[in-house]
Enzyme design. Structure first.
Site, PDB file in Angstrom:
ATOM      1  N   GLU A 198       8.901   9.846  -8.788  1.00 52.29           N
ATOM      2  CA  GLU A 198       9.675  10.229  -7.603  1.00 52.29           C
ATOM      3  C   GLU A 198      10.655   9.141  -7.177  1.00 52.29           C
ATOM      4  O   GLU A 198      11.751   9.447  -6.725  1.00 52.29           O
ATOM      5  CB  GLU A 198       8.728  10.535  -6.436  1.00 52.29           C
ATOM      6  N   VAL A 199      10.222   7.899  -7.265  1.00 52.76           N
ATOM      7  CA  VAL A 199      11.078   6.801  -6.800  1.00 52.76           C
ATOM      8  C   VAL A 199      11.647   6.072  -8.024  1.00 52.76           C
ATOM      9  O   VAL A 199      10.887   5.560  -8.856  1.00 52.76           O
ATOM     10  CB  VAL A 199      10.274   5.821  -5.911  1.00 52.76           C
ATOM     11  N   ARG A 213       0.838  -1.208   0.000  1.00 48.43           N
ATOM     12  CA  ARG A 213       0.000   0.000   0.000  1.00 48.43           C
ATOM     13  C   ARG A 213       0.865   1.248   0.000  1.00 48.43           C
ATOM     14  O   ARG A 213       1.894   1.312   0.685  1.00 48.43           O
ATOM     15  CB  ARG A 213      -0.938   0.010   1.211  1.00 48.43           C
ATOM     16  N   ASP A 214       0.432   2.230  -0.807  1.00 50.82           N
ATOM     17  CA  ASP A 214       1.142   3.503  -0.869  1.00 50.82           C
ATOM     18  C   ASP A 214       1.060   4.184   0.499  1.00 50.82           C
ATOM     19  O   ASP A 214       0.007   4.213   1.136  1.00 50.82           O
ATOM     20  CB  ASP A 214       0.512   4.396  -1.955  1.00 50.82           C
ATOM     21  N   ILE A 215       2.181   4.741   0.933  1.00 51.46           N
ATOM     22  CA  ILE A 215       2.266   5.354   2.261  1.00 51.46           C
ATOM     23  C   ILE A 215       1.440   6.643   2.335  1.00 51.46           C
ATOM     24  O   ILE A 215       1.036   7.068   3.418  1.00 51.46           O
ATOM     25  CB  ILE A 215       3.755   5.609   2.620  1.00 51.46           C
ATOM     26  N   ASN A 253       4.389   6.338 -13.816  1.00 45.48           N
ATOM     27  CA  ASN A 253       5.063   7.597 -14.131  1.00 45.48           C
ATOM     28  C   ASN A 253       6.489   7.293 -14.594  1.00 45.48           C
ATOM     29  O   ASN A 253       7.123   6.362 -14.092  1.00 45.48           O
ATOM     30  CB  ASN A 253       5.096   8.502 -12.899  1.00 45.48           C
ATOM     31  N   HIS A 279       7.322   1.339 -10.906  1.00 45.05           N
ATOM     32  CA  HIS A 279       6.174   0.906 -10.105  1.00 45.05           C
ATOM     33  C   HIS A 279       4.888   1.317 -10.787  1.00 45.05           C
ATOM     34  O   HIS A 279       4.817   2.362 -11.431  1.00 45.05           O
ATOM     35  CB  HIS A 279       6.236   1.484  -8.692  1.00 45.05           C
ATOM     36  N   MET A 280       3.875   0.502 -10.605  1.00 43.88           N
ATOM     37  CA  MET A 280       2.550   0.785 -11.150  1.00 43.88           C
ATOM     38  C   MET A 280       1.614   1.085  -9.988  1.00 43.88           C
ATOM     39  O   MET A 280       1.540   0.314  -9.028  1.00 43.88           O
ATOM     40  CB  MET A 280       2.050  -0.426 -11.938  1.00 43.88           C
ATOM     41  N   HIS A 281       0.940   2.235 -10.076  1.00 43.55           N
ATOM     42  CA  HIS A 281      -0.050   2.596  -9.054  1.00 43.55           C
ATOM     43  C   HIS A 281      -1.380   1.933  -9.434  1.00 43.55           C
ATOM     44  O   HIS A 281      -1.846   2.098 -10.569  1.00 43.55           O
ATOM     45  CB  HIS A 281      -0.276   4.108  -9.024  1.00 43.55           C
TER      46      HIS A 281
END
Ligand code: AMP
Length: 118
Positions: free
Chosen positions: A96-97, A30-32, A88, A101-103
């Protein structure tokens, strides 16, 4: 040696996270700082900095990311209403990271994807 990233530390569990899935190729947590009721990040276990760094041999992991997104969306009960998958890439994509990664975002109406230029 592969460079460590924030997400590779989550993958190898040296950094805590709310992990919801892991297999030999991908990890999901889970995204923080969630942008919606469901906001999960699905990442390849191998450190691939950006979409532009994907290699032909990563094809299986890339497909796995989508399959896991489908399964997690069903688990989260957002599949029927729908959701958004976002990757992104670099500066203009506001990545950013530097670990691909896929949201998986859903649980509410997300509005239009992008503001039109005209
Ligand atoms: P992006 O802008 O596409 O690179 O997205 C990076 C995402 O990582 C953001 O949504 C952050 O909230 C999320 N994030 C940063 N650090 C962590 C962490 N330690 N655990 C979970 N998500 C994180």
């Amino acid at each position: 040696m592969t460079e460590e990233t924030l997400f590779s530390k989550i993958i190898d569990k040296t950094l805590p996270s709310d992990m919801v899935y892991q297999d030999d190729l991908v990890t999901a947590f889970r995204d923080i700082n969630p942008a919606a009721p469901t906001h999960i990040l699905i990442v390849p276990n191998r450190v691939i900095p950006t979409v532009d760094d994907i290699e032909d041999s990563d094809e299986l992991a890339m497909g796995r990311m989508l399959r896991v997104a489908r399964d997690l969306a069903r688990q989260e009960n957002i599949a029927e209403d729908g959701y958004r998958l976002i990757i992104n890439c670099r500066d203009h994509g506001r990545q950013e990271v530097p670990h691909l990664h896929m949201h998986l975002v859903g649980g509410k109406d997300l509005g239009f994807m992008l503001r039109r230029e005209s």
